[in-house]
Design an enzyme around this catalytic site. Structure first.
Site, short mmCIF file in Angstrom:
data_model
loop_
_atom_site.label_atom_id
_atom_site.label_comp_id
_atom_site.label_asym_id
_atom_site.label_seq_id
_atom_site.Cartn_x
_atom_site.Cartn_y
_atom_site.Cartn_z
N GLN B 125 0.87 -1.00 -0.15
CA GLN B 125 -0.41 -0.30 -0.05
C GLN B 125 1.05 0.93 -0.13
O GLN B 125 1.73 1.53 0.71
CB GLN B 125 -0.76 -0.26 0.99
CG GLN B 125 -1.65 1.09 1.35
CD GLN B 125 -2.81 0.52 3.00
OE1 GLN B 125 -3.45 -0.80 2.60
NE2 GLN B 125 -2.63 1.34 4.07
N GLY B 126 1.05 2.49 -0.94
CA GLY B 126 1.33 3.63 -1.34
C GLY B 126 0.82 4.54 -0.68
O GLY B 126 -0.15 5.65 -1.44
N SER B 128 1.17 6.47 2.90
CA SER B 128 1.51 7.23 3.63
C SER B 128 3.07 8.10 3.31
O SER B 128 3.40 7.92 1.88
CB SER B 128 1.61 6.82 5.24
OG SER B 128 1.03 6.42 6.23
N SER B 160 3.97 -1.46 4.70
CA SER B 160 4.78 -3.23 4.30
C SER B 160 4.50 -3.65 3.33
O SER B 160 3.72 -3.79 2.78
CB SER B 160 3.72 -3.68 5.82
OG SER B 160 4.17 -2.72 6.61
N GLU B 243 -10.11 -3.23 7.14
CA GLU B 243 -9.75 -4.08 7.33
C GLU B 243 -10.24 -4.52 9.15
O GLU B 243 -10.13 -5.03 9.87
CB GLU B 243 -8.34 -3.41 7.80
CG GLU B 243 -6.94 -3.74 7.68
CD GLU B 243 -5.98 -3.14 8.36
OE1 GLU B 243 -5.82 -1.85 8.20
OE2 GLU B 243 -4.85 -3.57 8.51
N GLU B 369 -3.35 9.53 19.59
CA GLU B 369 -3.75 10.29 18.89
C GLU B 369 -5.33 10.57 18.02
O GLU B 369 -6.18 11.58 18.57
CB GLU B 369 -3.00 11.55 18.65
CG GLU B 369 -1.74 11.80 19.61
CD GLU B 369 -0.72 10.81 20.22
OE1 GLU B 369 -1.03 9.88 19.41
OE2 GLU B 369 -0.83 10.49 21.01
#
Lengths: 360, 386
Positions: B125-126, B128, B160, B243, B369
């Site tokens: 997955q791209g 971030s 990952s 997910e 957060e």
């Protein structure tokens, strides 16, 4: 795997929620807490009519009712009564359980010791002498179940709080809606409920599980109300030109209360279900689930109330604001029976000493 | 309310347990899990597919078994409890596949779905980027339209499985930065294309489980666009949402195994009589039970309503905090020898490595957060903080 109340159970809860919300707004509850009696005298009959005392109700349903009761601080002796298994034939009167005395300080020990003595007179009638302390809701109960030692061991008896030889002394209590009293019996005639030995042990085991599970569920309701009080205030109250709920220092406290409340709710439901299934479940598993629910429920209630008081600010320090009523209940729940340290010790023994116990 | 499996599910669980028992060494709890090399991971993916355990919840017309989410939960739970190796294509199977089924063209589905099931198209997955962490809508990677396609430039991090993946589901900006999330588009990018450079990042425990992906003038065709141009945000959210249903089940099952390792460590270090240790162990047990059964509650809700409900938002938050406390306690049990590492330390430095790595639990996949903010806004109804 179906982890959640059934639609019938949810329906029961919704009816209870609507009823309690209308009947016991915070102003009325506060008035009752400060009154001489501490309970709604007209509160019992509607519960009987709505089926709360139906002996068929499973503990999961009762846990939902306990949650709703904690949410409003339901001012009747519902908890004391429902912690006791239903009688046959059903007698839907308010009842309470007197067990705490000079020799017995924990619900765990009720089957093995008591400072009260029961003797059988030549006419075959039983009489009890001795003093029980910290008896909740005694002033409004029509029947008190008590543990007392017979020559053969502890057995359970039923007495009338207004009967001969019985005296009730109210004590000043931190929670004005669940007051504690002293019960003194001097040759008081009682009715035997269980024979000493296995029958008494079994009955007391079930009373302990029911009482503690309903306590855990009530704690969830207390936490949920504290959370709502805090969130409501954080949405409305403006300081420095913004609602204070937009500040993370405030918002995160509320999020943490939500987290603890949801986790405690899960554990309370699980304990209730396992108690209902106790005939098919190893007792250690039920014990473990009840201990988890009690520790998590009490922690959640206390923390949610303390967070709520901080979020509410100065007004929370006044007698007039209702939050202290829930805080007092959270403190009461914390004080009842065994400490959380004792529950943790019991869990640790299960985890570290019994190698074949299920850990997951 | 019934905490037991239905007969069909109990049967599925029993068969799976037998199947895992035949293929995996017994109990993973007496020490650190063994290292697994890439060849074995690939072989594991293949055998899962051959045994029918890939795509349990995918619709049958796309090669799946069309089972309810509860089965995926059982699968995740039993694999974790048995100490099964990671499923290399977990992103393809659990995130990209369901998203392709919902948003992909027929050609995209034909090209990727079966190879995902078979473990032949490994996905990463791209999302971030160095400048877009919690604020995903700040993505800077650009995809500029050219005749018959796009040219992509930018950097992706924390990806990952990227070092072994064949394809990347990539979020890139096709509109103006001011358009924020409305100017984003999702692409299916072949990681072997010219201009793609994947560099593993070394983590604080010395391992490399994720990578930085640099894209320099990477050309893709129009058929690489997944969903609408400018519609990348809902596609990305769908990917992340897939997910939610069962991921917590995996996390809590892994934590149960980790807890067994903790108990083994308590005994091995002779600390079972220490009252502080006993109380901490009992508290962790309570937190673990709460996580596990709240996961089942969310899964039940997902089966009943199609939405796992607000409980889900707290599961990752609670899991991460519990795991951090567990690894810290386990490490502290080692006493002065806790300062050793690697082959000179207890269990070859397993707890040292886990302790360091667990600090990422409250950061990856939504920081604590961000998660608290979600709870405050969506559950407690508080006004936005930004």
């Amino acid at each position: 795997m179906e982890f959640g109340p059934t639609s019938a159970q949810e329906e029961f809860r919704e009816v209870a929620h609507a009823f309690l919300a209308t009947r016991y707004p915070p102003e009325r509850v506060a008035e009752l807490a400060d009154s001489a009696y501490g309970h709604a005298v007209d509160g019992w009959d509607p519960l009987v009519r709505m089926g709360w005392l139906d002996p068929e109700l499973d503990l999961t349903t009762l846990a939902l009712l306990a949650e709703e009761s904690g949410y409003v601080l339901h001012p009747t002796p519902w908890w004391s009564t429902l912690g006791l298994p239903p009688t046959t034939p059903a007698t839907p009167v308010p009842r309470t359980f007197a067990w705490y005395d000079e020799r017995c300080r924990s619900l765990r020990d009720t089957a093995s010791r008591s400072a009260c003595r029961a003797v059988r007179s030549p006419d075959a009638a039983w009489r009890v002498s001795g003093t029980k302390r910290l008896v909740p809701d005694l002033a409004s109960a029509s029947e008190v179940v008590l543990s007392a030692e017979t020559p053969d061991g502890v057995a359970l008896f039923s007495a009338s709080p207004t009967g001969p030889g019985v005296s009730v002394t109210p004590t000043r209590s931190l929670d004005g809606l669940r007051r504690l009293s002293r019960l003194r019996c001097v040759d008081a005639p009682v009715r035997p409920l269980t024979e000493s030995g296995a029958a008494t042990r079994e009955a007391l085991g079930l009373i302990r599980w029911r009482t503690l599970t309903l306590l855990a569920a009530e704690a969830v309701g207390v936490a949920a109300r504290a959370l709502d009080l805090a969130a409501g205030h954080a949405r409305e109250r403006t300081q420095f030109g913004r609602p204070i709920g937009s500040y993370q220092g405030v918002a995160f406290r509320i999020a943490d209360s939500y987290l603890a409340t949801e986790l405690a709710r899960t554990l309370a439901y699980r304990a209730a279900w396992l108690v209902d299934q106790s005939a098919l479940t190893p007792p250690a598993e039920v014990d473990g689930a009840v201990a988890c629910a009690v520790v998590a429920g009490r922690d959640a209630a206390l923390a949610a109330c303390e967070h709520a008081m901080q979020v509410l600010g100065g007004i929370a320090m006044t007698w007039a604001h209702p939050v202290h009523r829930w805080y007092r209940r959270a403190l009461w729940l914390r004080s009842f029976d065994a400490s959380s340290s004792a529950h943790l010790a019991e869990l640790a023994a299960q985890l570290l000493e019994a190698d074949d116990a299920p850990h997951g | 309310m019934d905490l037991h499996d239905t007969p069909d599910r109990a049967d599925f669980r029993r068969r799976l347990r037998e199947w895992l028992g035949e293929r995996l060494p017994s109990g993973p709890v007496d020490g650190a899990p063994a290292e697994v090399d890439l060849a074995r991971l690939l072989a594991w993916s293949t055998s899962l597919h051959e045994a029918g355990y890939a795509g349990l919840t995918w619709p049958a017309e796309h090669g799946g078994r069309g089972l309810p989410p509860a089965y995926q939960g059982i699968f995740a739970e039993e694999c974790a409890l048995a100490g099964a190796p990671d499923q290399l294509n977990v992103i393809g199977l659990n995130m990209v596949g369901p998203t392709l089924i919902r948003f992909g063209t027929q050609a995209q589905q034909r090209r990727h779905l079966t190879p995902i099931l078979r473990g032949e198209h490994l996905f990463c997955q791209g999302f971030s980027e160095p400048e877009a962490g919690s604020d995903l809508a700040a993505v800077r990677t650009r995809a500029d339209a050219v005749p018959h396609g796009y040219v992509i430039n930018g950097d992706k991090v924390w990806s990952s499985y990227a070092h072994v993946a064949d394809f990347c589901l990539l979020l890139a900006r096709t509109g103006e930065p001011a358009a924020r999330h409305r100017g984003l588009t999702c692409f299916l990018v072949d990681l072997r294309a010219e201009g793609v450079l994947t560099r593993p990042l070394r983590q604080i425990n010395g391992e490399s489980n994720f990578s930085q992906i640099t894209l320099a003038d990477v050309s893709v065709g129009e058929d690489a666009v997944l969903g609408e141009v400018g519609g990348g945000w809902p596609v990305a959210l769908t990917t992340l949402a897939h997910e939610r249903g069962t991921f917590a089940i995996t996390l809590s099952a892994r934590l149960r195994v980790q807890f067994e390792r903790l108990l083994a460590t308590v005994r091995a270090t002779g600390r079972a009589g220490d009252p502080d240790v006993r109380a901490s162990v009992a508290r962790l047990h309570i937190d673990l039970q709460a996580l596990r059964y709240t996961g089942y509650r969310a899964l039940t809700r997902l089966s009943r309503t199609g939405d796992p409900g607000p409980e889900t938002s707290i599961l990752k938050l609670h899991w991460s905090q519990t795991h951090q406390r567990l690894t810290r306690l386990a490490w502290e049990l080692l006493g002065p020898e806790a300062a050793l590492d690697a082959e000179d330390a207890f269990w070859s430095g397993y707890w040292q490595s886990q302790l360091l790595r667990s600090r990422g639990d409250t950061i990856a996949g939504g920081t604590s957060e961000i998660l608290r903010g979600i709870v405050a806004e969506r559950v407690a109804g508080l006004p936005r903080s930004r």
